[in-house]
Design a protein around this motif. Structure first.
Motif, PDB file in Angstrom:
ATOM      1  N   SER B  68       0.847  -1.183   0.000  1.00 29.81           N
ATOM      2  CA  SER B  68       0.000   0.000   0.000  1.00 29.81           C
ATOM      3  C   SER B  68       0.884   1.234   0.000  1.00 29.81           C
ATOM      4  O   SER B  68       2.052   1.171   0.374  1.00 29.81           O
ATOM      5  CB  SER B  68      -0.897   0.009   1.242  1.00 29.81           C
ATOM      6  OG  SER B  68      -0.098   0.145   2.396  1.00 29.81           O
ATOM      7  N   PHE B  69       0.309   2.331  -0.458  1.00 31.50           N
ATOM      8  CA  PHE B  69       1.074   3.577  -0.464  1.00 31.50           C
ATOM      9  C   PHE B  69       0.130   4.715  -0.128  1.00 31.50           C
ATOM     10  O   PHE B  69      -1.086   4.598  -0.301  1.00 31.50           O
ATOM     11  CB  PHE B  69       1.742   3.806  -1.816  1.00 31.50           C
ATOM     12  CG  PHE B  69       0.786   3.794  -2.973  1.00 31.50           C
ATOM     13  CD1 PHE B  69       0.133   4.952  -3.355  1.00 31.50           C
ATOM     14  CD2 PHE B  69       0.524   2.612  -3.668  1.00 31.50           C
ATOM     15  CE1 PHE B  69      -0.753   4.929  -4.417  1.00 31.50           C
ATOM     16  CE2 PHE B  69      -0.359   2.598  -4.724  1.00 31.50           C
ATOM     17  CZ  PHE B  69      -1.010   3.751  -5.096  1.00 31.50           C
ATOM     18  N   GLU B  70       0.717   5.788   0.312  1.00 27.58           N
ATOM     19  CA  GLU B  70      -0.110   6.886   0.787  1.00 27.58           C
ATOM     20  C   GLU B  70       0.640   8.184   0.533  1.00 27.58           C
ATOM     21  O   GLU B  70       1.814   8.306   0.869  1.00 27.58           O
ATOM     22  CB  GLU B  70      -0.354   6.692   2.289  1.00 27.58           C
ATOM     23  CG  GLU B  70      -1.237   7.723   2.909  1.00 27.58           C
ATOM     24  CD  GLU B  70      -1.143   7.680   4.449  1.00 27.58           C
ATOM     25  OE1 GLU B  70      -1.769   8.526   5.084  1.00 27.58           O
ATOM     26  OE2 GLU B  70      -0.427   6.812   4.985  1.00 27.58           O
ATOM     27  N   ALA B  71      -0.036   9.129  -0.142  1.00 26.04           N
ATOM     28  CA  ALA B  71       0.555  10.444  -0.305  1.00 26.04           C
ATOM     29  C   ALA B  71       0.079  11.282   0.864  1.00 26.04           C
ATOM     30  O   ALA B  71      -1.050  11.773   0.859  1.00 26.04           O
ATOM     31  CB  ALA B  71       0.146  11.071  -1.626  1.00 26.04           C
ATOM     32  N   VAL B  72       0.940  11.409   1.865  1.00 23.83           N
ATOM     33  CA  VAL B  72       0.550  12.189   3.044  1.00 23.83           C
ATOM     34  C   VAL B  72       0.275  13.622   2.603  1.00 23.83           C
ATOM     35  O   VAL B  72      -0.726  14.217   2.976  1.00 23.83           O
ATOM     36  CB  VAL B  72       1.661  12.126   4.105  1.00 23.83           C
ATOM     37  CG1 VAL B  72       1.216  12.826   5.377  1.00 23.83           C
ATOM     38  CG2 VAL B  72       2.056  10.680   4.397  1.00 23.83           C
ATOM     39  N   ASP B  73       1.165  14.170   1.808  1.00 23.68           N
ATOM     40  CA  ASP B  73       0.948  15.417   1.083  1.00 23.68           C
ATOM     41  C   ASP B  73       1.870  15.356  -0.136  1.00 23.68           C
ATOM     42  O   ASP B  73       2.647  14.410  -0.254  1.00 23.68           O
ATOM     43  CB  ASP B  73       1.214  16.641   1.989  1.00 23.68           C
ATOM     44  CG  ASP B  73       2.636  16.656   2.513  1.00 23.68           C
ATOM     45  OD1 ASP B  73       3.569  16.701   1.682  1.00 23.68           O
ATOM     46  OD2 ASP B  73       2.813  16.596   3.747  1.00 23.68           O
ATOM     47  N   PRO B  74       1.825  16.348  -1.085  1.00 18.78           N
ATOM     48  CA  PRO B  74       2.607  16.195  -2.321  1.00 18.78           C
ATOM     49  C   PRO B  74       4.123  16.110  -2.111  1.00 18.78           C
ATOM     50  O   PRO B  74       4.851  15.904  -3.075  1.00 18.78           O
ATOM     51  CB  PRO B  74       2.241  17.451  -3.131  1.00 18.78           C
ATOM     52  CG  PRO B  74       0.940  17.895  -2.596  1.00 18.78           C
ATOM     53  CD  PRO B  74       0.935  17.527  -1.146  1.00 18.78           C
ATOM     54  N   SER B  75       4.596  16.284  -0.877  1.00 15.17           N
ATOM     55  CA  SER B  75       6.036  16.128  -0.701  1.00 15.17           C
ATOM     56  C   SER B  75       6.366  15.050   0.334  1.00 15.17           C
ATOM     57  O   SER B  75       7.472  14.985   0.844  1.00 15.17           O
ATOM     58  CB  SER B  75       6.679  17.472  -0.307  1.00 15.17           C
ATOM     59  OG  SER B  75       5.967  18.057   0.740  1.00 15.17           O
ATOM     60  N   ASN B  76       5.416  14.180   0.600  1.00 15.33           N
ATOM     61  CA  ASN B  76       5.572  13.218   1.683  1.00 15.33           C
ATOM     62  C   ASN B  76       4.866  11.915   1.326  1.00 15.33           C
ATOM     63  O   ASN B  76       3.648  11.870   1.260  1.00 15.33           O
ATOM     64  CB  ASN B  76       4.917  13.819   2.930  1.00 15.33           C
ATOM     65  CG  ASN B  76       5.772  13.588   4.146  1.00 15.33           C
ATOM     66  OD1 ASN B  76       6.482  12.585   4.210  1.00 15.33           O
ATOM     67  ND2 ASN B  76       5.708  14.511   5.091  1.00 15.33           N
ATOM     68  N   TYR B  77       5.624  10.855   1.030  1.00 16.33           N
ATOM     69  CA  TYR B  77       5.010   9.602   0.573  1.00 16.33           C
ATOM     70  C   TYR B  77       5.416   8.460   1.493  1.00 16.33           C
ATOM     71  O   TYR B  77       6.595   8.308   1.840  1.00 16.33           O
ATOM     72  CB  TYR B  77       5.425   9.301  -0.865  1.00 16.33           C
ATOM     73  CG  TYR B  77       4.875  10.307  -1.853  1.00 16.33           C
ATOM     74  CD1 TYR B  77       3.675  10.065  -2.525  1.00 16.33           C
ATOM     75  CD2 TYR B  77       5.543  11.505  -2.102  1.00 16.33           C
ATOM     76  CE1 TYR B  77       3.171  10.988  -3.412  1.00 16.33           C
ATOM     77  CE2 TYR B  77       5.041  12.438  -2.979  1.00 16.33           C
ATOM     78  CZ  TYR B  77       3.860  12.172  -3.638  1.00 16.33           C
ATOM     79  OH  TYR B  77       3.349  13.106  -4.520  1.00 16.33           O
ATOM     80  N   ARG B  78       4.431   7.622   1.847  1.00 14.35           N
ATOM     81  CA  ARG B  78       4.701   6.496   2.738  1.00 14.35           C
ATOM     82  C   ARG B  78       4.342   5.185   2.025  1.00 14.35           C
ATOM     83  O   ARG B  78       3.227   5.039   1.512  1.00 14.35           O
ATOM     84  CB  ARG B  78       3.873   6.637   4.021  1.00 14.35           C
ATOM     85  CG  ARG B  78       3.916   5.418   4.932  1.00 14.35           C
ATOM     86  CD  ARG B  78       2.924   5.579   6.073  1.00 14.35           C
ATOM     87  NE  ARG B  78       3.361   6.604   7.021  1.00 14.35           N
ATOM     88  CZ  ARG B  78       4.094   6.333   8.102  1.00 14.35           C
ATOM     89  NH1 ARG B  78       4.427   5.090   8.383  1.00 14.35           N
ATOM     90  NH2 ARG B  78       4.454   7.309   8.911  1.00 14.35           N
ATOM     91  N   PHE B  79       5.291   4.273   1.945  1.00 13.30           N
ATOM     92  CA  PHE B  79       5.067   2.972   1.299  1.00 13.30           C
ATOM     93  C   PHE B  79       5.180   1.859   2.338  1.00 13.30           C
ATOM     94  O   PHE B  79       6.085   1.882   3.179  1.00 13.30           O
ATOM     95  CB  PHE B  79       6.122   2.710   0.219  1.00 13.30           C
ATOM     96  CG  PHE B  79       6.142   3.745  -0.875  1.00 13.30           C
ATOM     97  CD1 PHE B  79       5.340   3.590  -1.999  1.00 13.30           C
ATOM     98  CD2 PHE B  79       6.963   4.871  -0.779  1.00 13.30           C
ATOM     99  CE1 PHE B  79       5.367   4.548  -3.006  1.00 13.30           C
ATOM    100  CE2 PHE B  79       6.980   5.825  -1.778  1.00 13.30           C
ATOM    101  CZ  PHE B  79       6.181   5.666  -2.894  1.00 13.30           C
ATOM    102  N   THR B  80       4.272   0.875   2.255  1.00 10.60           N
ATOM    103  CA  THR B  80       4.378  -0.300   3.116  1.00 10.60           C
ATOM    104  C   THR B  80       4.659  -1.511   2.235  1.00 10.60           C
ATOM    105  O   THR B  80       3.875  -1.821   1.331  1.00 10.60           O
ATOM    106  CB  THR B  80       3.070  -0.515   3.901  1.00 10.60           C
ATOM    107  OG1 THR B  80       2.723   0.718   4.524  1.00 10.60           O
ATOM    108  CG2 THR B  80       3.239  -1.604   4.940  1.00 10.60           C
ATOM    109  N   LEU B  81       5.789  -2.155   2.481  1.00 12.86           N
ATOM    110  CA  LEU B  81       6.186  -3.287   1.618  1.00 12.86           C
ATOM    111  C   LEU B  81       5.383  -4.539   1.936  1.00 12.86           C
ATOM    112  O   LEU B  81       4.886  -4.718   3.050  1.00 12.86           O
ATOM    113  CB  LEU B  81       7.681  -3.584   1.805  1.00 12.86           C
ATOM    114  CG  LEU B  81       8.646  -2.452   1.473  1.00 12.86           C
ATOM    115  CD1 LEU B  81      10.087  -2.920   1.673  1.00 12.86           C
ATOM    116  CD2 LEU B  81       8.459  -1.991   0.040  1.00 12.86           C
TER     117      LEU B  81
END
Lengths: 315, 496, 268
Positions: B68-81
């Motif tokens: 899954s992935f999540e754009a916290v905001d346009p300069s902050n991205y979180r990926f879960t492997l």
């Protein structure tokens, strides 16, 4: 001069020539514009000086020219062509696999071309129709460039009639298909060989036939057939073999048009693509193989000729 | 032992999808990590390698190595492997592996194709083995597009050096044999995270650099599928009821100007060219009619960040072109037109333009060297006008940046052009999450493009794959993604 | 019959190359996209049009001019340099001879393809480049003929006499030797023209010929090949012209050689 001394001298000259060709090509590819690193990175928008420098160092292009030339010669001495820029594999391995394709083409074409040439050549002095075939059809065949003949074969035999595949290479593990693929390219390459050899065979037979000992043989009452087979043909074949060898020598690097028409991965197309991206190790290696083959065949023909005619060696 | 047997069993049963024999348009003898080497290499990359995310058949970003992935905001991205990820050789993939790969791609000195997207990388945090947090110093709404790029696969440490071989990946297929110059044999990788949905047993790539030979191979049944169908061969493929021609509007062709010197340092002269080129003729002559003329900037279908007005900037009008030339005070122009003899459509496009330029009184002399000389001349600014091809790897307007920034900084852009104004507007757009609001910013950039003509889009070419009708489940992704996204569809295909 | 037919055909071709472009009412470079792929026998375009709508007949005629001009110029250039090298080598003997004739051997061992690729990559495709490449390829042939003939002529009495009487080198080479080796050299030249057309059109096919948009027959065959299945005539027509031209010139060359070359006459 003795034949062994003669052979040794020819071989030594041959080696010097191979080296000369290498040096000429080495210097020529430096003069030609276009850079291997830039060509390699042409699909990438940002070419940073750092990556260019890193790749140049990896390819050894950061060294001064004389150092690179000496290094190349040292590698060549050990039959190592270096590592291909675009494939990151030993150039010798890539050239080897391409050489097999070219050799297969050349050997098959030479075999069928020479066999057909000798057959039609000797047929032409015996029968009227054979004579007509060789003297009328021969020049026509020799006037058709390989790329035209190949394209016409593809159009007629593949696209219109659907008899044979239009091109490509099948693995050797499927021998029937593998050979089917080679029919049209081999036909294209062997036609002009056949025409040349038929012409030479014809002249050679006509010349031998007029010699005294042939008439003697006939006078002794041997049959015309026996005389032709045992005396005329055998003696007439010497020049035929020399010409065949020379035809073969130039052929290995000259299959590029046929490779292009039939999409065959041979040495010629390798050379074309290597030059278009300036893959120096591949260029040098391919040129080495083609020129060495040509020179070796010429030396073999010379020595063979000297063997048959010792006067030639003394000259 | 029992569990091992149980795992082998279904894998064989699922192998009923057959082996796909693929006639590929270029020799791919080697994969290296980072730089882009063209469309054929993308297709191979997408079988061997896999990134955090990928494109689906509609061009939407979907999870890949990241569960899954999540754009916290346009300069902050979180990926879960995903759990239990590994490369083909069995070595595991965790957040540290991902971090190393992304940092390599963010390093300009490695020549990475997606460097520009990662140039604003501030930090990569790995709170645990499964979580990757990417922080950018500037907002970038297209960041995920870049993460789905064929050059953004995650690679093992051994591949992270310029020129190092990069054949071990996390993709659906692994390399079995590299038959240099002839082809590649790939077999299904049992390390792939989604192996159960891969029906094919393997993919065999055979290289057919010559376009008509490639089509002939498909017509003769030698291969199941080919990429980059030659435009002159479309009808031949369509005429065969056993074959499918899968064509979409694809990449574009454009003209570059050397703005370092006269006459193309003058925007008026560049505008004149924009009005002089008969795009319909280019499409007819170079693409056999299979393409669309472009009178503005090319746009991806379905991307909400484009404004339809962006496609309508110049019209074909030789009169207007002549008037602009007169206004600019130039007369009897003689220019060089750089193209390459390596690709016939490059040459044909230049020939067609040559006739149009003559129409407005410009004498263009063709310079048509081989690819290496063409590249050197283009990057070195040794041209007046040059033709070039563009296949952006992102769907949004941000792609315009790479084509606007001038050479030598970007080899896609016109030599010597200063694009700071365009870049500023695009960056402003990238910072805005809302499509409608962002469009206004992008439109400002496009208005500059209209007036300044930093590069001139000429036509969007039709990009086609062709395959036997026994191949199911494959789809050519429309738009720019035909080049960068379609490779992901091969793992969904099967041969009946 | 053949004796008259060949010169007539060859002259017809030369005439076609010279005045053909003037007779065809179309510009070989003029594009007309609307009329592209007009078939053979169209009222306005006798041989049809290509993918740019350019008149094929006009391009064939303009191509004939290019093929003939490049072949003849390359042959003359190769002849000049080849004869110079061969004569100098045979006349001077000693180290000069070795260096020159080994140089010729090295030239022959360079694969023609790489020579063409590199020269064209360096200078770009153009008529002068093509002439240069072809000349380079044919110099060794002339050098060998001139060398062999000069060796033979040099040993004849009238030359030896001239040398003994101290005639200047220049006058011996130009006055005595050159006229006596000219016949076989010209015979070689007449054969080289056909070969030059053959090789030149092959280079055109590989895209190593002349600068587009100027037409070359080899390039026309290569372009036509792309439309082989839908418009085969675009490939067949230039192909036929290539073949028949080479045929005419090589037959003419054979005839001339039989007339001029003393070696040929002896073997008859």
């Amino acid at each position: 001069m003795e034949l062994t001394t003669y052979s040794a001298k020819r071989l030594a000259i041959g080696l010097v020539m191979v080296v000369c060709v290498q040096v000429i090509i080495f210097l020529a590819v430096q003069v030609v514009p276009g850079d291997p690193v830039e060509a390699m990175m042409s699909e990438t928008g940002n070419i940073s000086p750092e990556i260019v420098a890193a790749l140049r160092e990896q390819f050894g292009l950061d060294q001064p020219l004389p150092v690179r030339l000496l290094e190349h010669m040292r590698e060549l001495f050990m039959l190592d062509f270096g590592t291909s820029f675009q494939y990151s594999q030993p150039a010798a391995a890539i050239i080897g696999s391409r050489l097999l394709v070219s050799l297969e083409l050349v050997v098959l074409s030479a075999f069928f071309g020479i066999a057909a040439g000798i057959f039609f050549g000797s047929w032409s002095v015996q029968t009227r129709i054979g004579n007509w075939l060789v003297s009328a059809l021969g020049p026509i065949i020799l006037s058709v460039p390989g790329y035209v003949a190949g394209s016409f074969f593809v159009l007629a035999l593949s696209l219109w009639l659907g008899w044979l595949p239009a091109g490509g290479m099948a693995p050797i593990s499927d021998p029937v298909e593998h050979l089917r693929r080679l029919v049209l390219p081999v036909l294209t390459l062997s036609l002009p060989i056949a025409a040349t050899i038929a012409k030479v065979t014809r002249y050679s037979i006509l010349e031998v036939r007029n010699q005294d000992w042939v008439r003697t043989s006939r006078a002794y009452g041997f049959s015309a057939r026996r005389t032709f087979r045992r005396d005329i043909l055998r003696n007439a074949l010497t020049p035929v073999l020399t010409v065949s060898a020379l035809e073969l020598g130039g052929l290995i690097g000259a299959t590029v048009l046929v490779e292009r028409v039939f999409n065959l991965p041979g040495l010629g197309s390798l050379l074309v693509s290597a030059v278009s991206v300036r893959d120096y190790p591949l260029i040098q290696g391919a040129v080495f193989v083609i020129s060495a083959f040509y020179i070796a065949i010429n030396i073999a023909a010379d020595i063979g000729y000297g063997f048959l005619d010792p006067r030639a060696a003394r000259r | 032992m029992l569990s091992l047997g149980a795992r082998v069993g279904p894998a064989i049963a699922q192998g009923a999808g057959g082996t796909l024999v693929f006639g590929l348009s270029a020799n791919v003898g080697n994969l290296v990590y980072g730089p882009s080497r063209g469309a054929a290499q993308f297709i191979v990359n997408q079988q061997i390698h896999r990134g955090l995310v990928k494109f689906d058949e509609n061009g939407t970003i979907v999870p890949a190595l990241a569960e899954s992935f999540e754009a916290v905001d346009p300069s902050n991205y979180r990926f879960t492997l995903r759990d239990g990820l590994s490369f083909h050789d069995g070595s595991p993939i965790d957040s540290a592996t991902v971090k190393a790969s992304l940092e390599y791609l963010a390093d300009k000195s490695t020549g990475a194709a997606i460097y520009s997207a990662l140039s604003t990388l501030a930090s990569i945090e790995t709170p645990d083995a499964k979580t990757v947090v990417v922080k950018l110093s500037k907002p970038n709404a297209s960041f995920l597009d870049y993460m789905a790029d064929p050059n953004a696969g995650i690679a093992p440490a051994a591949a992270l050096a310029p020129g190092a071989a990069n054949w071990i990946g996390a993709g659906p297929f692994k390399l079995q044999a590299n038959d240099s110059g002839v082809g590649l044999t790939l077999v299904k990788a049992d390390t792939y995270y989604d192996k159960d949905s891969v029906a094919l047993e393997g993919v065999r790539f055979i290289f057919y650099p010559d376009s008509s030979a490639r089509t002939n191979a498909l017509l003769a049944g030698d291969v199941d599928m080919i990429d980059f169908v030659g435009w002159e061969d479309f009808e031949r493929v369509e005429a065969d009821s056993n074959l499918v021609l899968d064509a979409v509007p694809g990449p574009f062709v454009y003209t570059m100007f050397n703005v370092e010197k006269a006459p193309f340092d003058n925007p008026k002269v560049r505008q004149a060219i924009a009005h002089a080129i008969n795009r319909d003729n280019v499409v007819a002559a170079a693409f056999y009619g299979h393409g669309e003329p472009l009178y503005g900037v090319p746009m991806s279908p379905g991307n909400g960040r484009f404004d339809p007005k962006m496609g309508d900037l110049w019209e074909y009008s030789p009169e207007k072109a002549r008037a602009l030339l007169k206004e600019a005070g130039v007369d009897g122009l003689k220019v060089s037109l750089l193209t390459s003899s390596t690709y016939s459509f490059f040459r044909d496009m230049a020939l067609s333009m040559q006739a149009d330029l003559k129409e407005v009184g410009i004498e263009a002399e063709l310079d048509a060297p081989d690819w290496a000389t063409y590249t050197a001349s283009k990057n070195g600014g040794k041209y007046d006008l040059a033709v070039a091809g563009g296949a952006p790897s992102v769907t949004g307007p941000v792609y315009l940046q790479a084509y606007s920034i001038g050479g030598p900084a970007s080899s896609f852009g016109s030599y010597g052009y200063d694009a700071s104004e365009i870049v500023a507007h695009i960056q402003a757009g990238e910072a805005i999450t809302d499509d409608a609001a962002a469009r206004t910013e992008y439109m400002k950039a496009v208005e500059v493009i209209r007036d300044e003509v930093p590069f001139l889009p000429v036509a969007q070419r039709s990009q086609a794959f062709a395959y036997k009708n026994t191949v199911k489940g494959f789809k050519n992704v429309s738009g720019f993604l035909s080049i960068t996204g379609t490779g992901y569809m091969i793992e969904k295909a099967k041969v009946e | 019959m053949r004796r008259y037919l060949l010169p007539v055909l060859a002259s017809a071709f030369v005439l076609f190359a010279i005045v053909g472009p003037l007779l065809v009412p179309h510009d070989p470079l003029a594009q007309n996209i609307v009329k592209r792929f007009a078939p053979l026998g169209s009222p306005e375009h006798l041989l049809g049009t290509d993918n740019f709508g350019r008149d094929v007949l006009a391009r064939i005629a303009a191509g004939a001019q290019v093929e003939l001009f490049t072949a003849v110029s390359a042959t003359l250039l190769a002849m000049t340099f080849g004869v110079l090298i061969g004569m100098t080598a045979a006349y001077s003997r000693g180290p000069t001879e070795g260096v020159l004739m080994r140089g010729v051997d090295v030239m022959l061992s360079i694969p023609p393809l790489i020579l063409a690729l590199l020269v064209v990559a360096a200078l770009g495709p153009s008529v002068p480049t093509l002439i240069g490449v072809l000349a380079l390829l044919f110099i060794p042939g002339f050098a060998r003929v001139a060398y062999g003939q000069t060796l033979e002529v040099r040993n004849r009495q009238f030359v030896e006499a001239a040398i003994i009487f101290g005639a200047p080198r220049r006058s011996i080479i130009l006055g005595q030797i050159l006229p006596n080796i000219m016949a076989p050299v010209l015979a070689q030249a007449s054969l080289t023209i056909a070969s030059a057309i053959l090789v030149g059109s092959g280079l055109g096919y590989l895209g190593l010929g002349i600068r587009p948009p100027a037409p070359s027959w080899g390039g026309m065959v290569a372009d036509g090949q792309r439309y082989m299945s839908s418009h085969p005539m675009l490939m067949i027509v230039p192909g036929i012209f290539v073949v028949s031209t080479i045929l005419i010139f090589s037959a003419l060359g054979d005839t001339l050689r039989a007339l001029w070359d003393p070696r040929e006459q002896r073997s008859r």
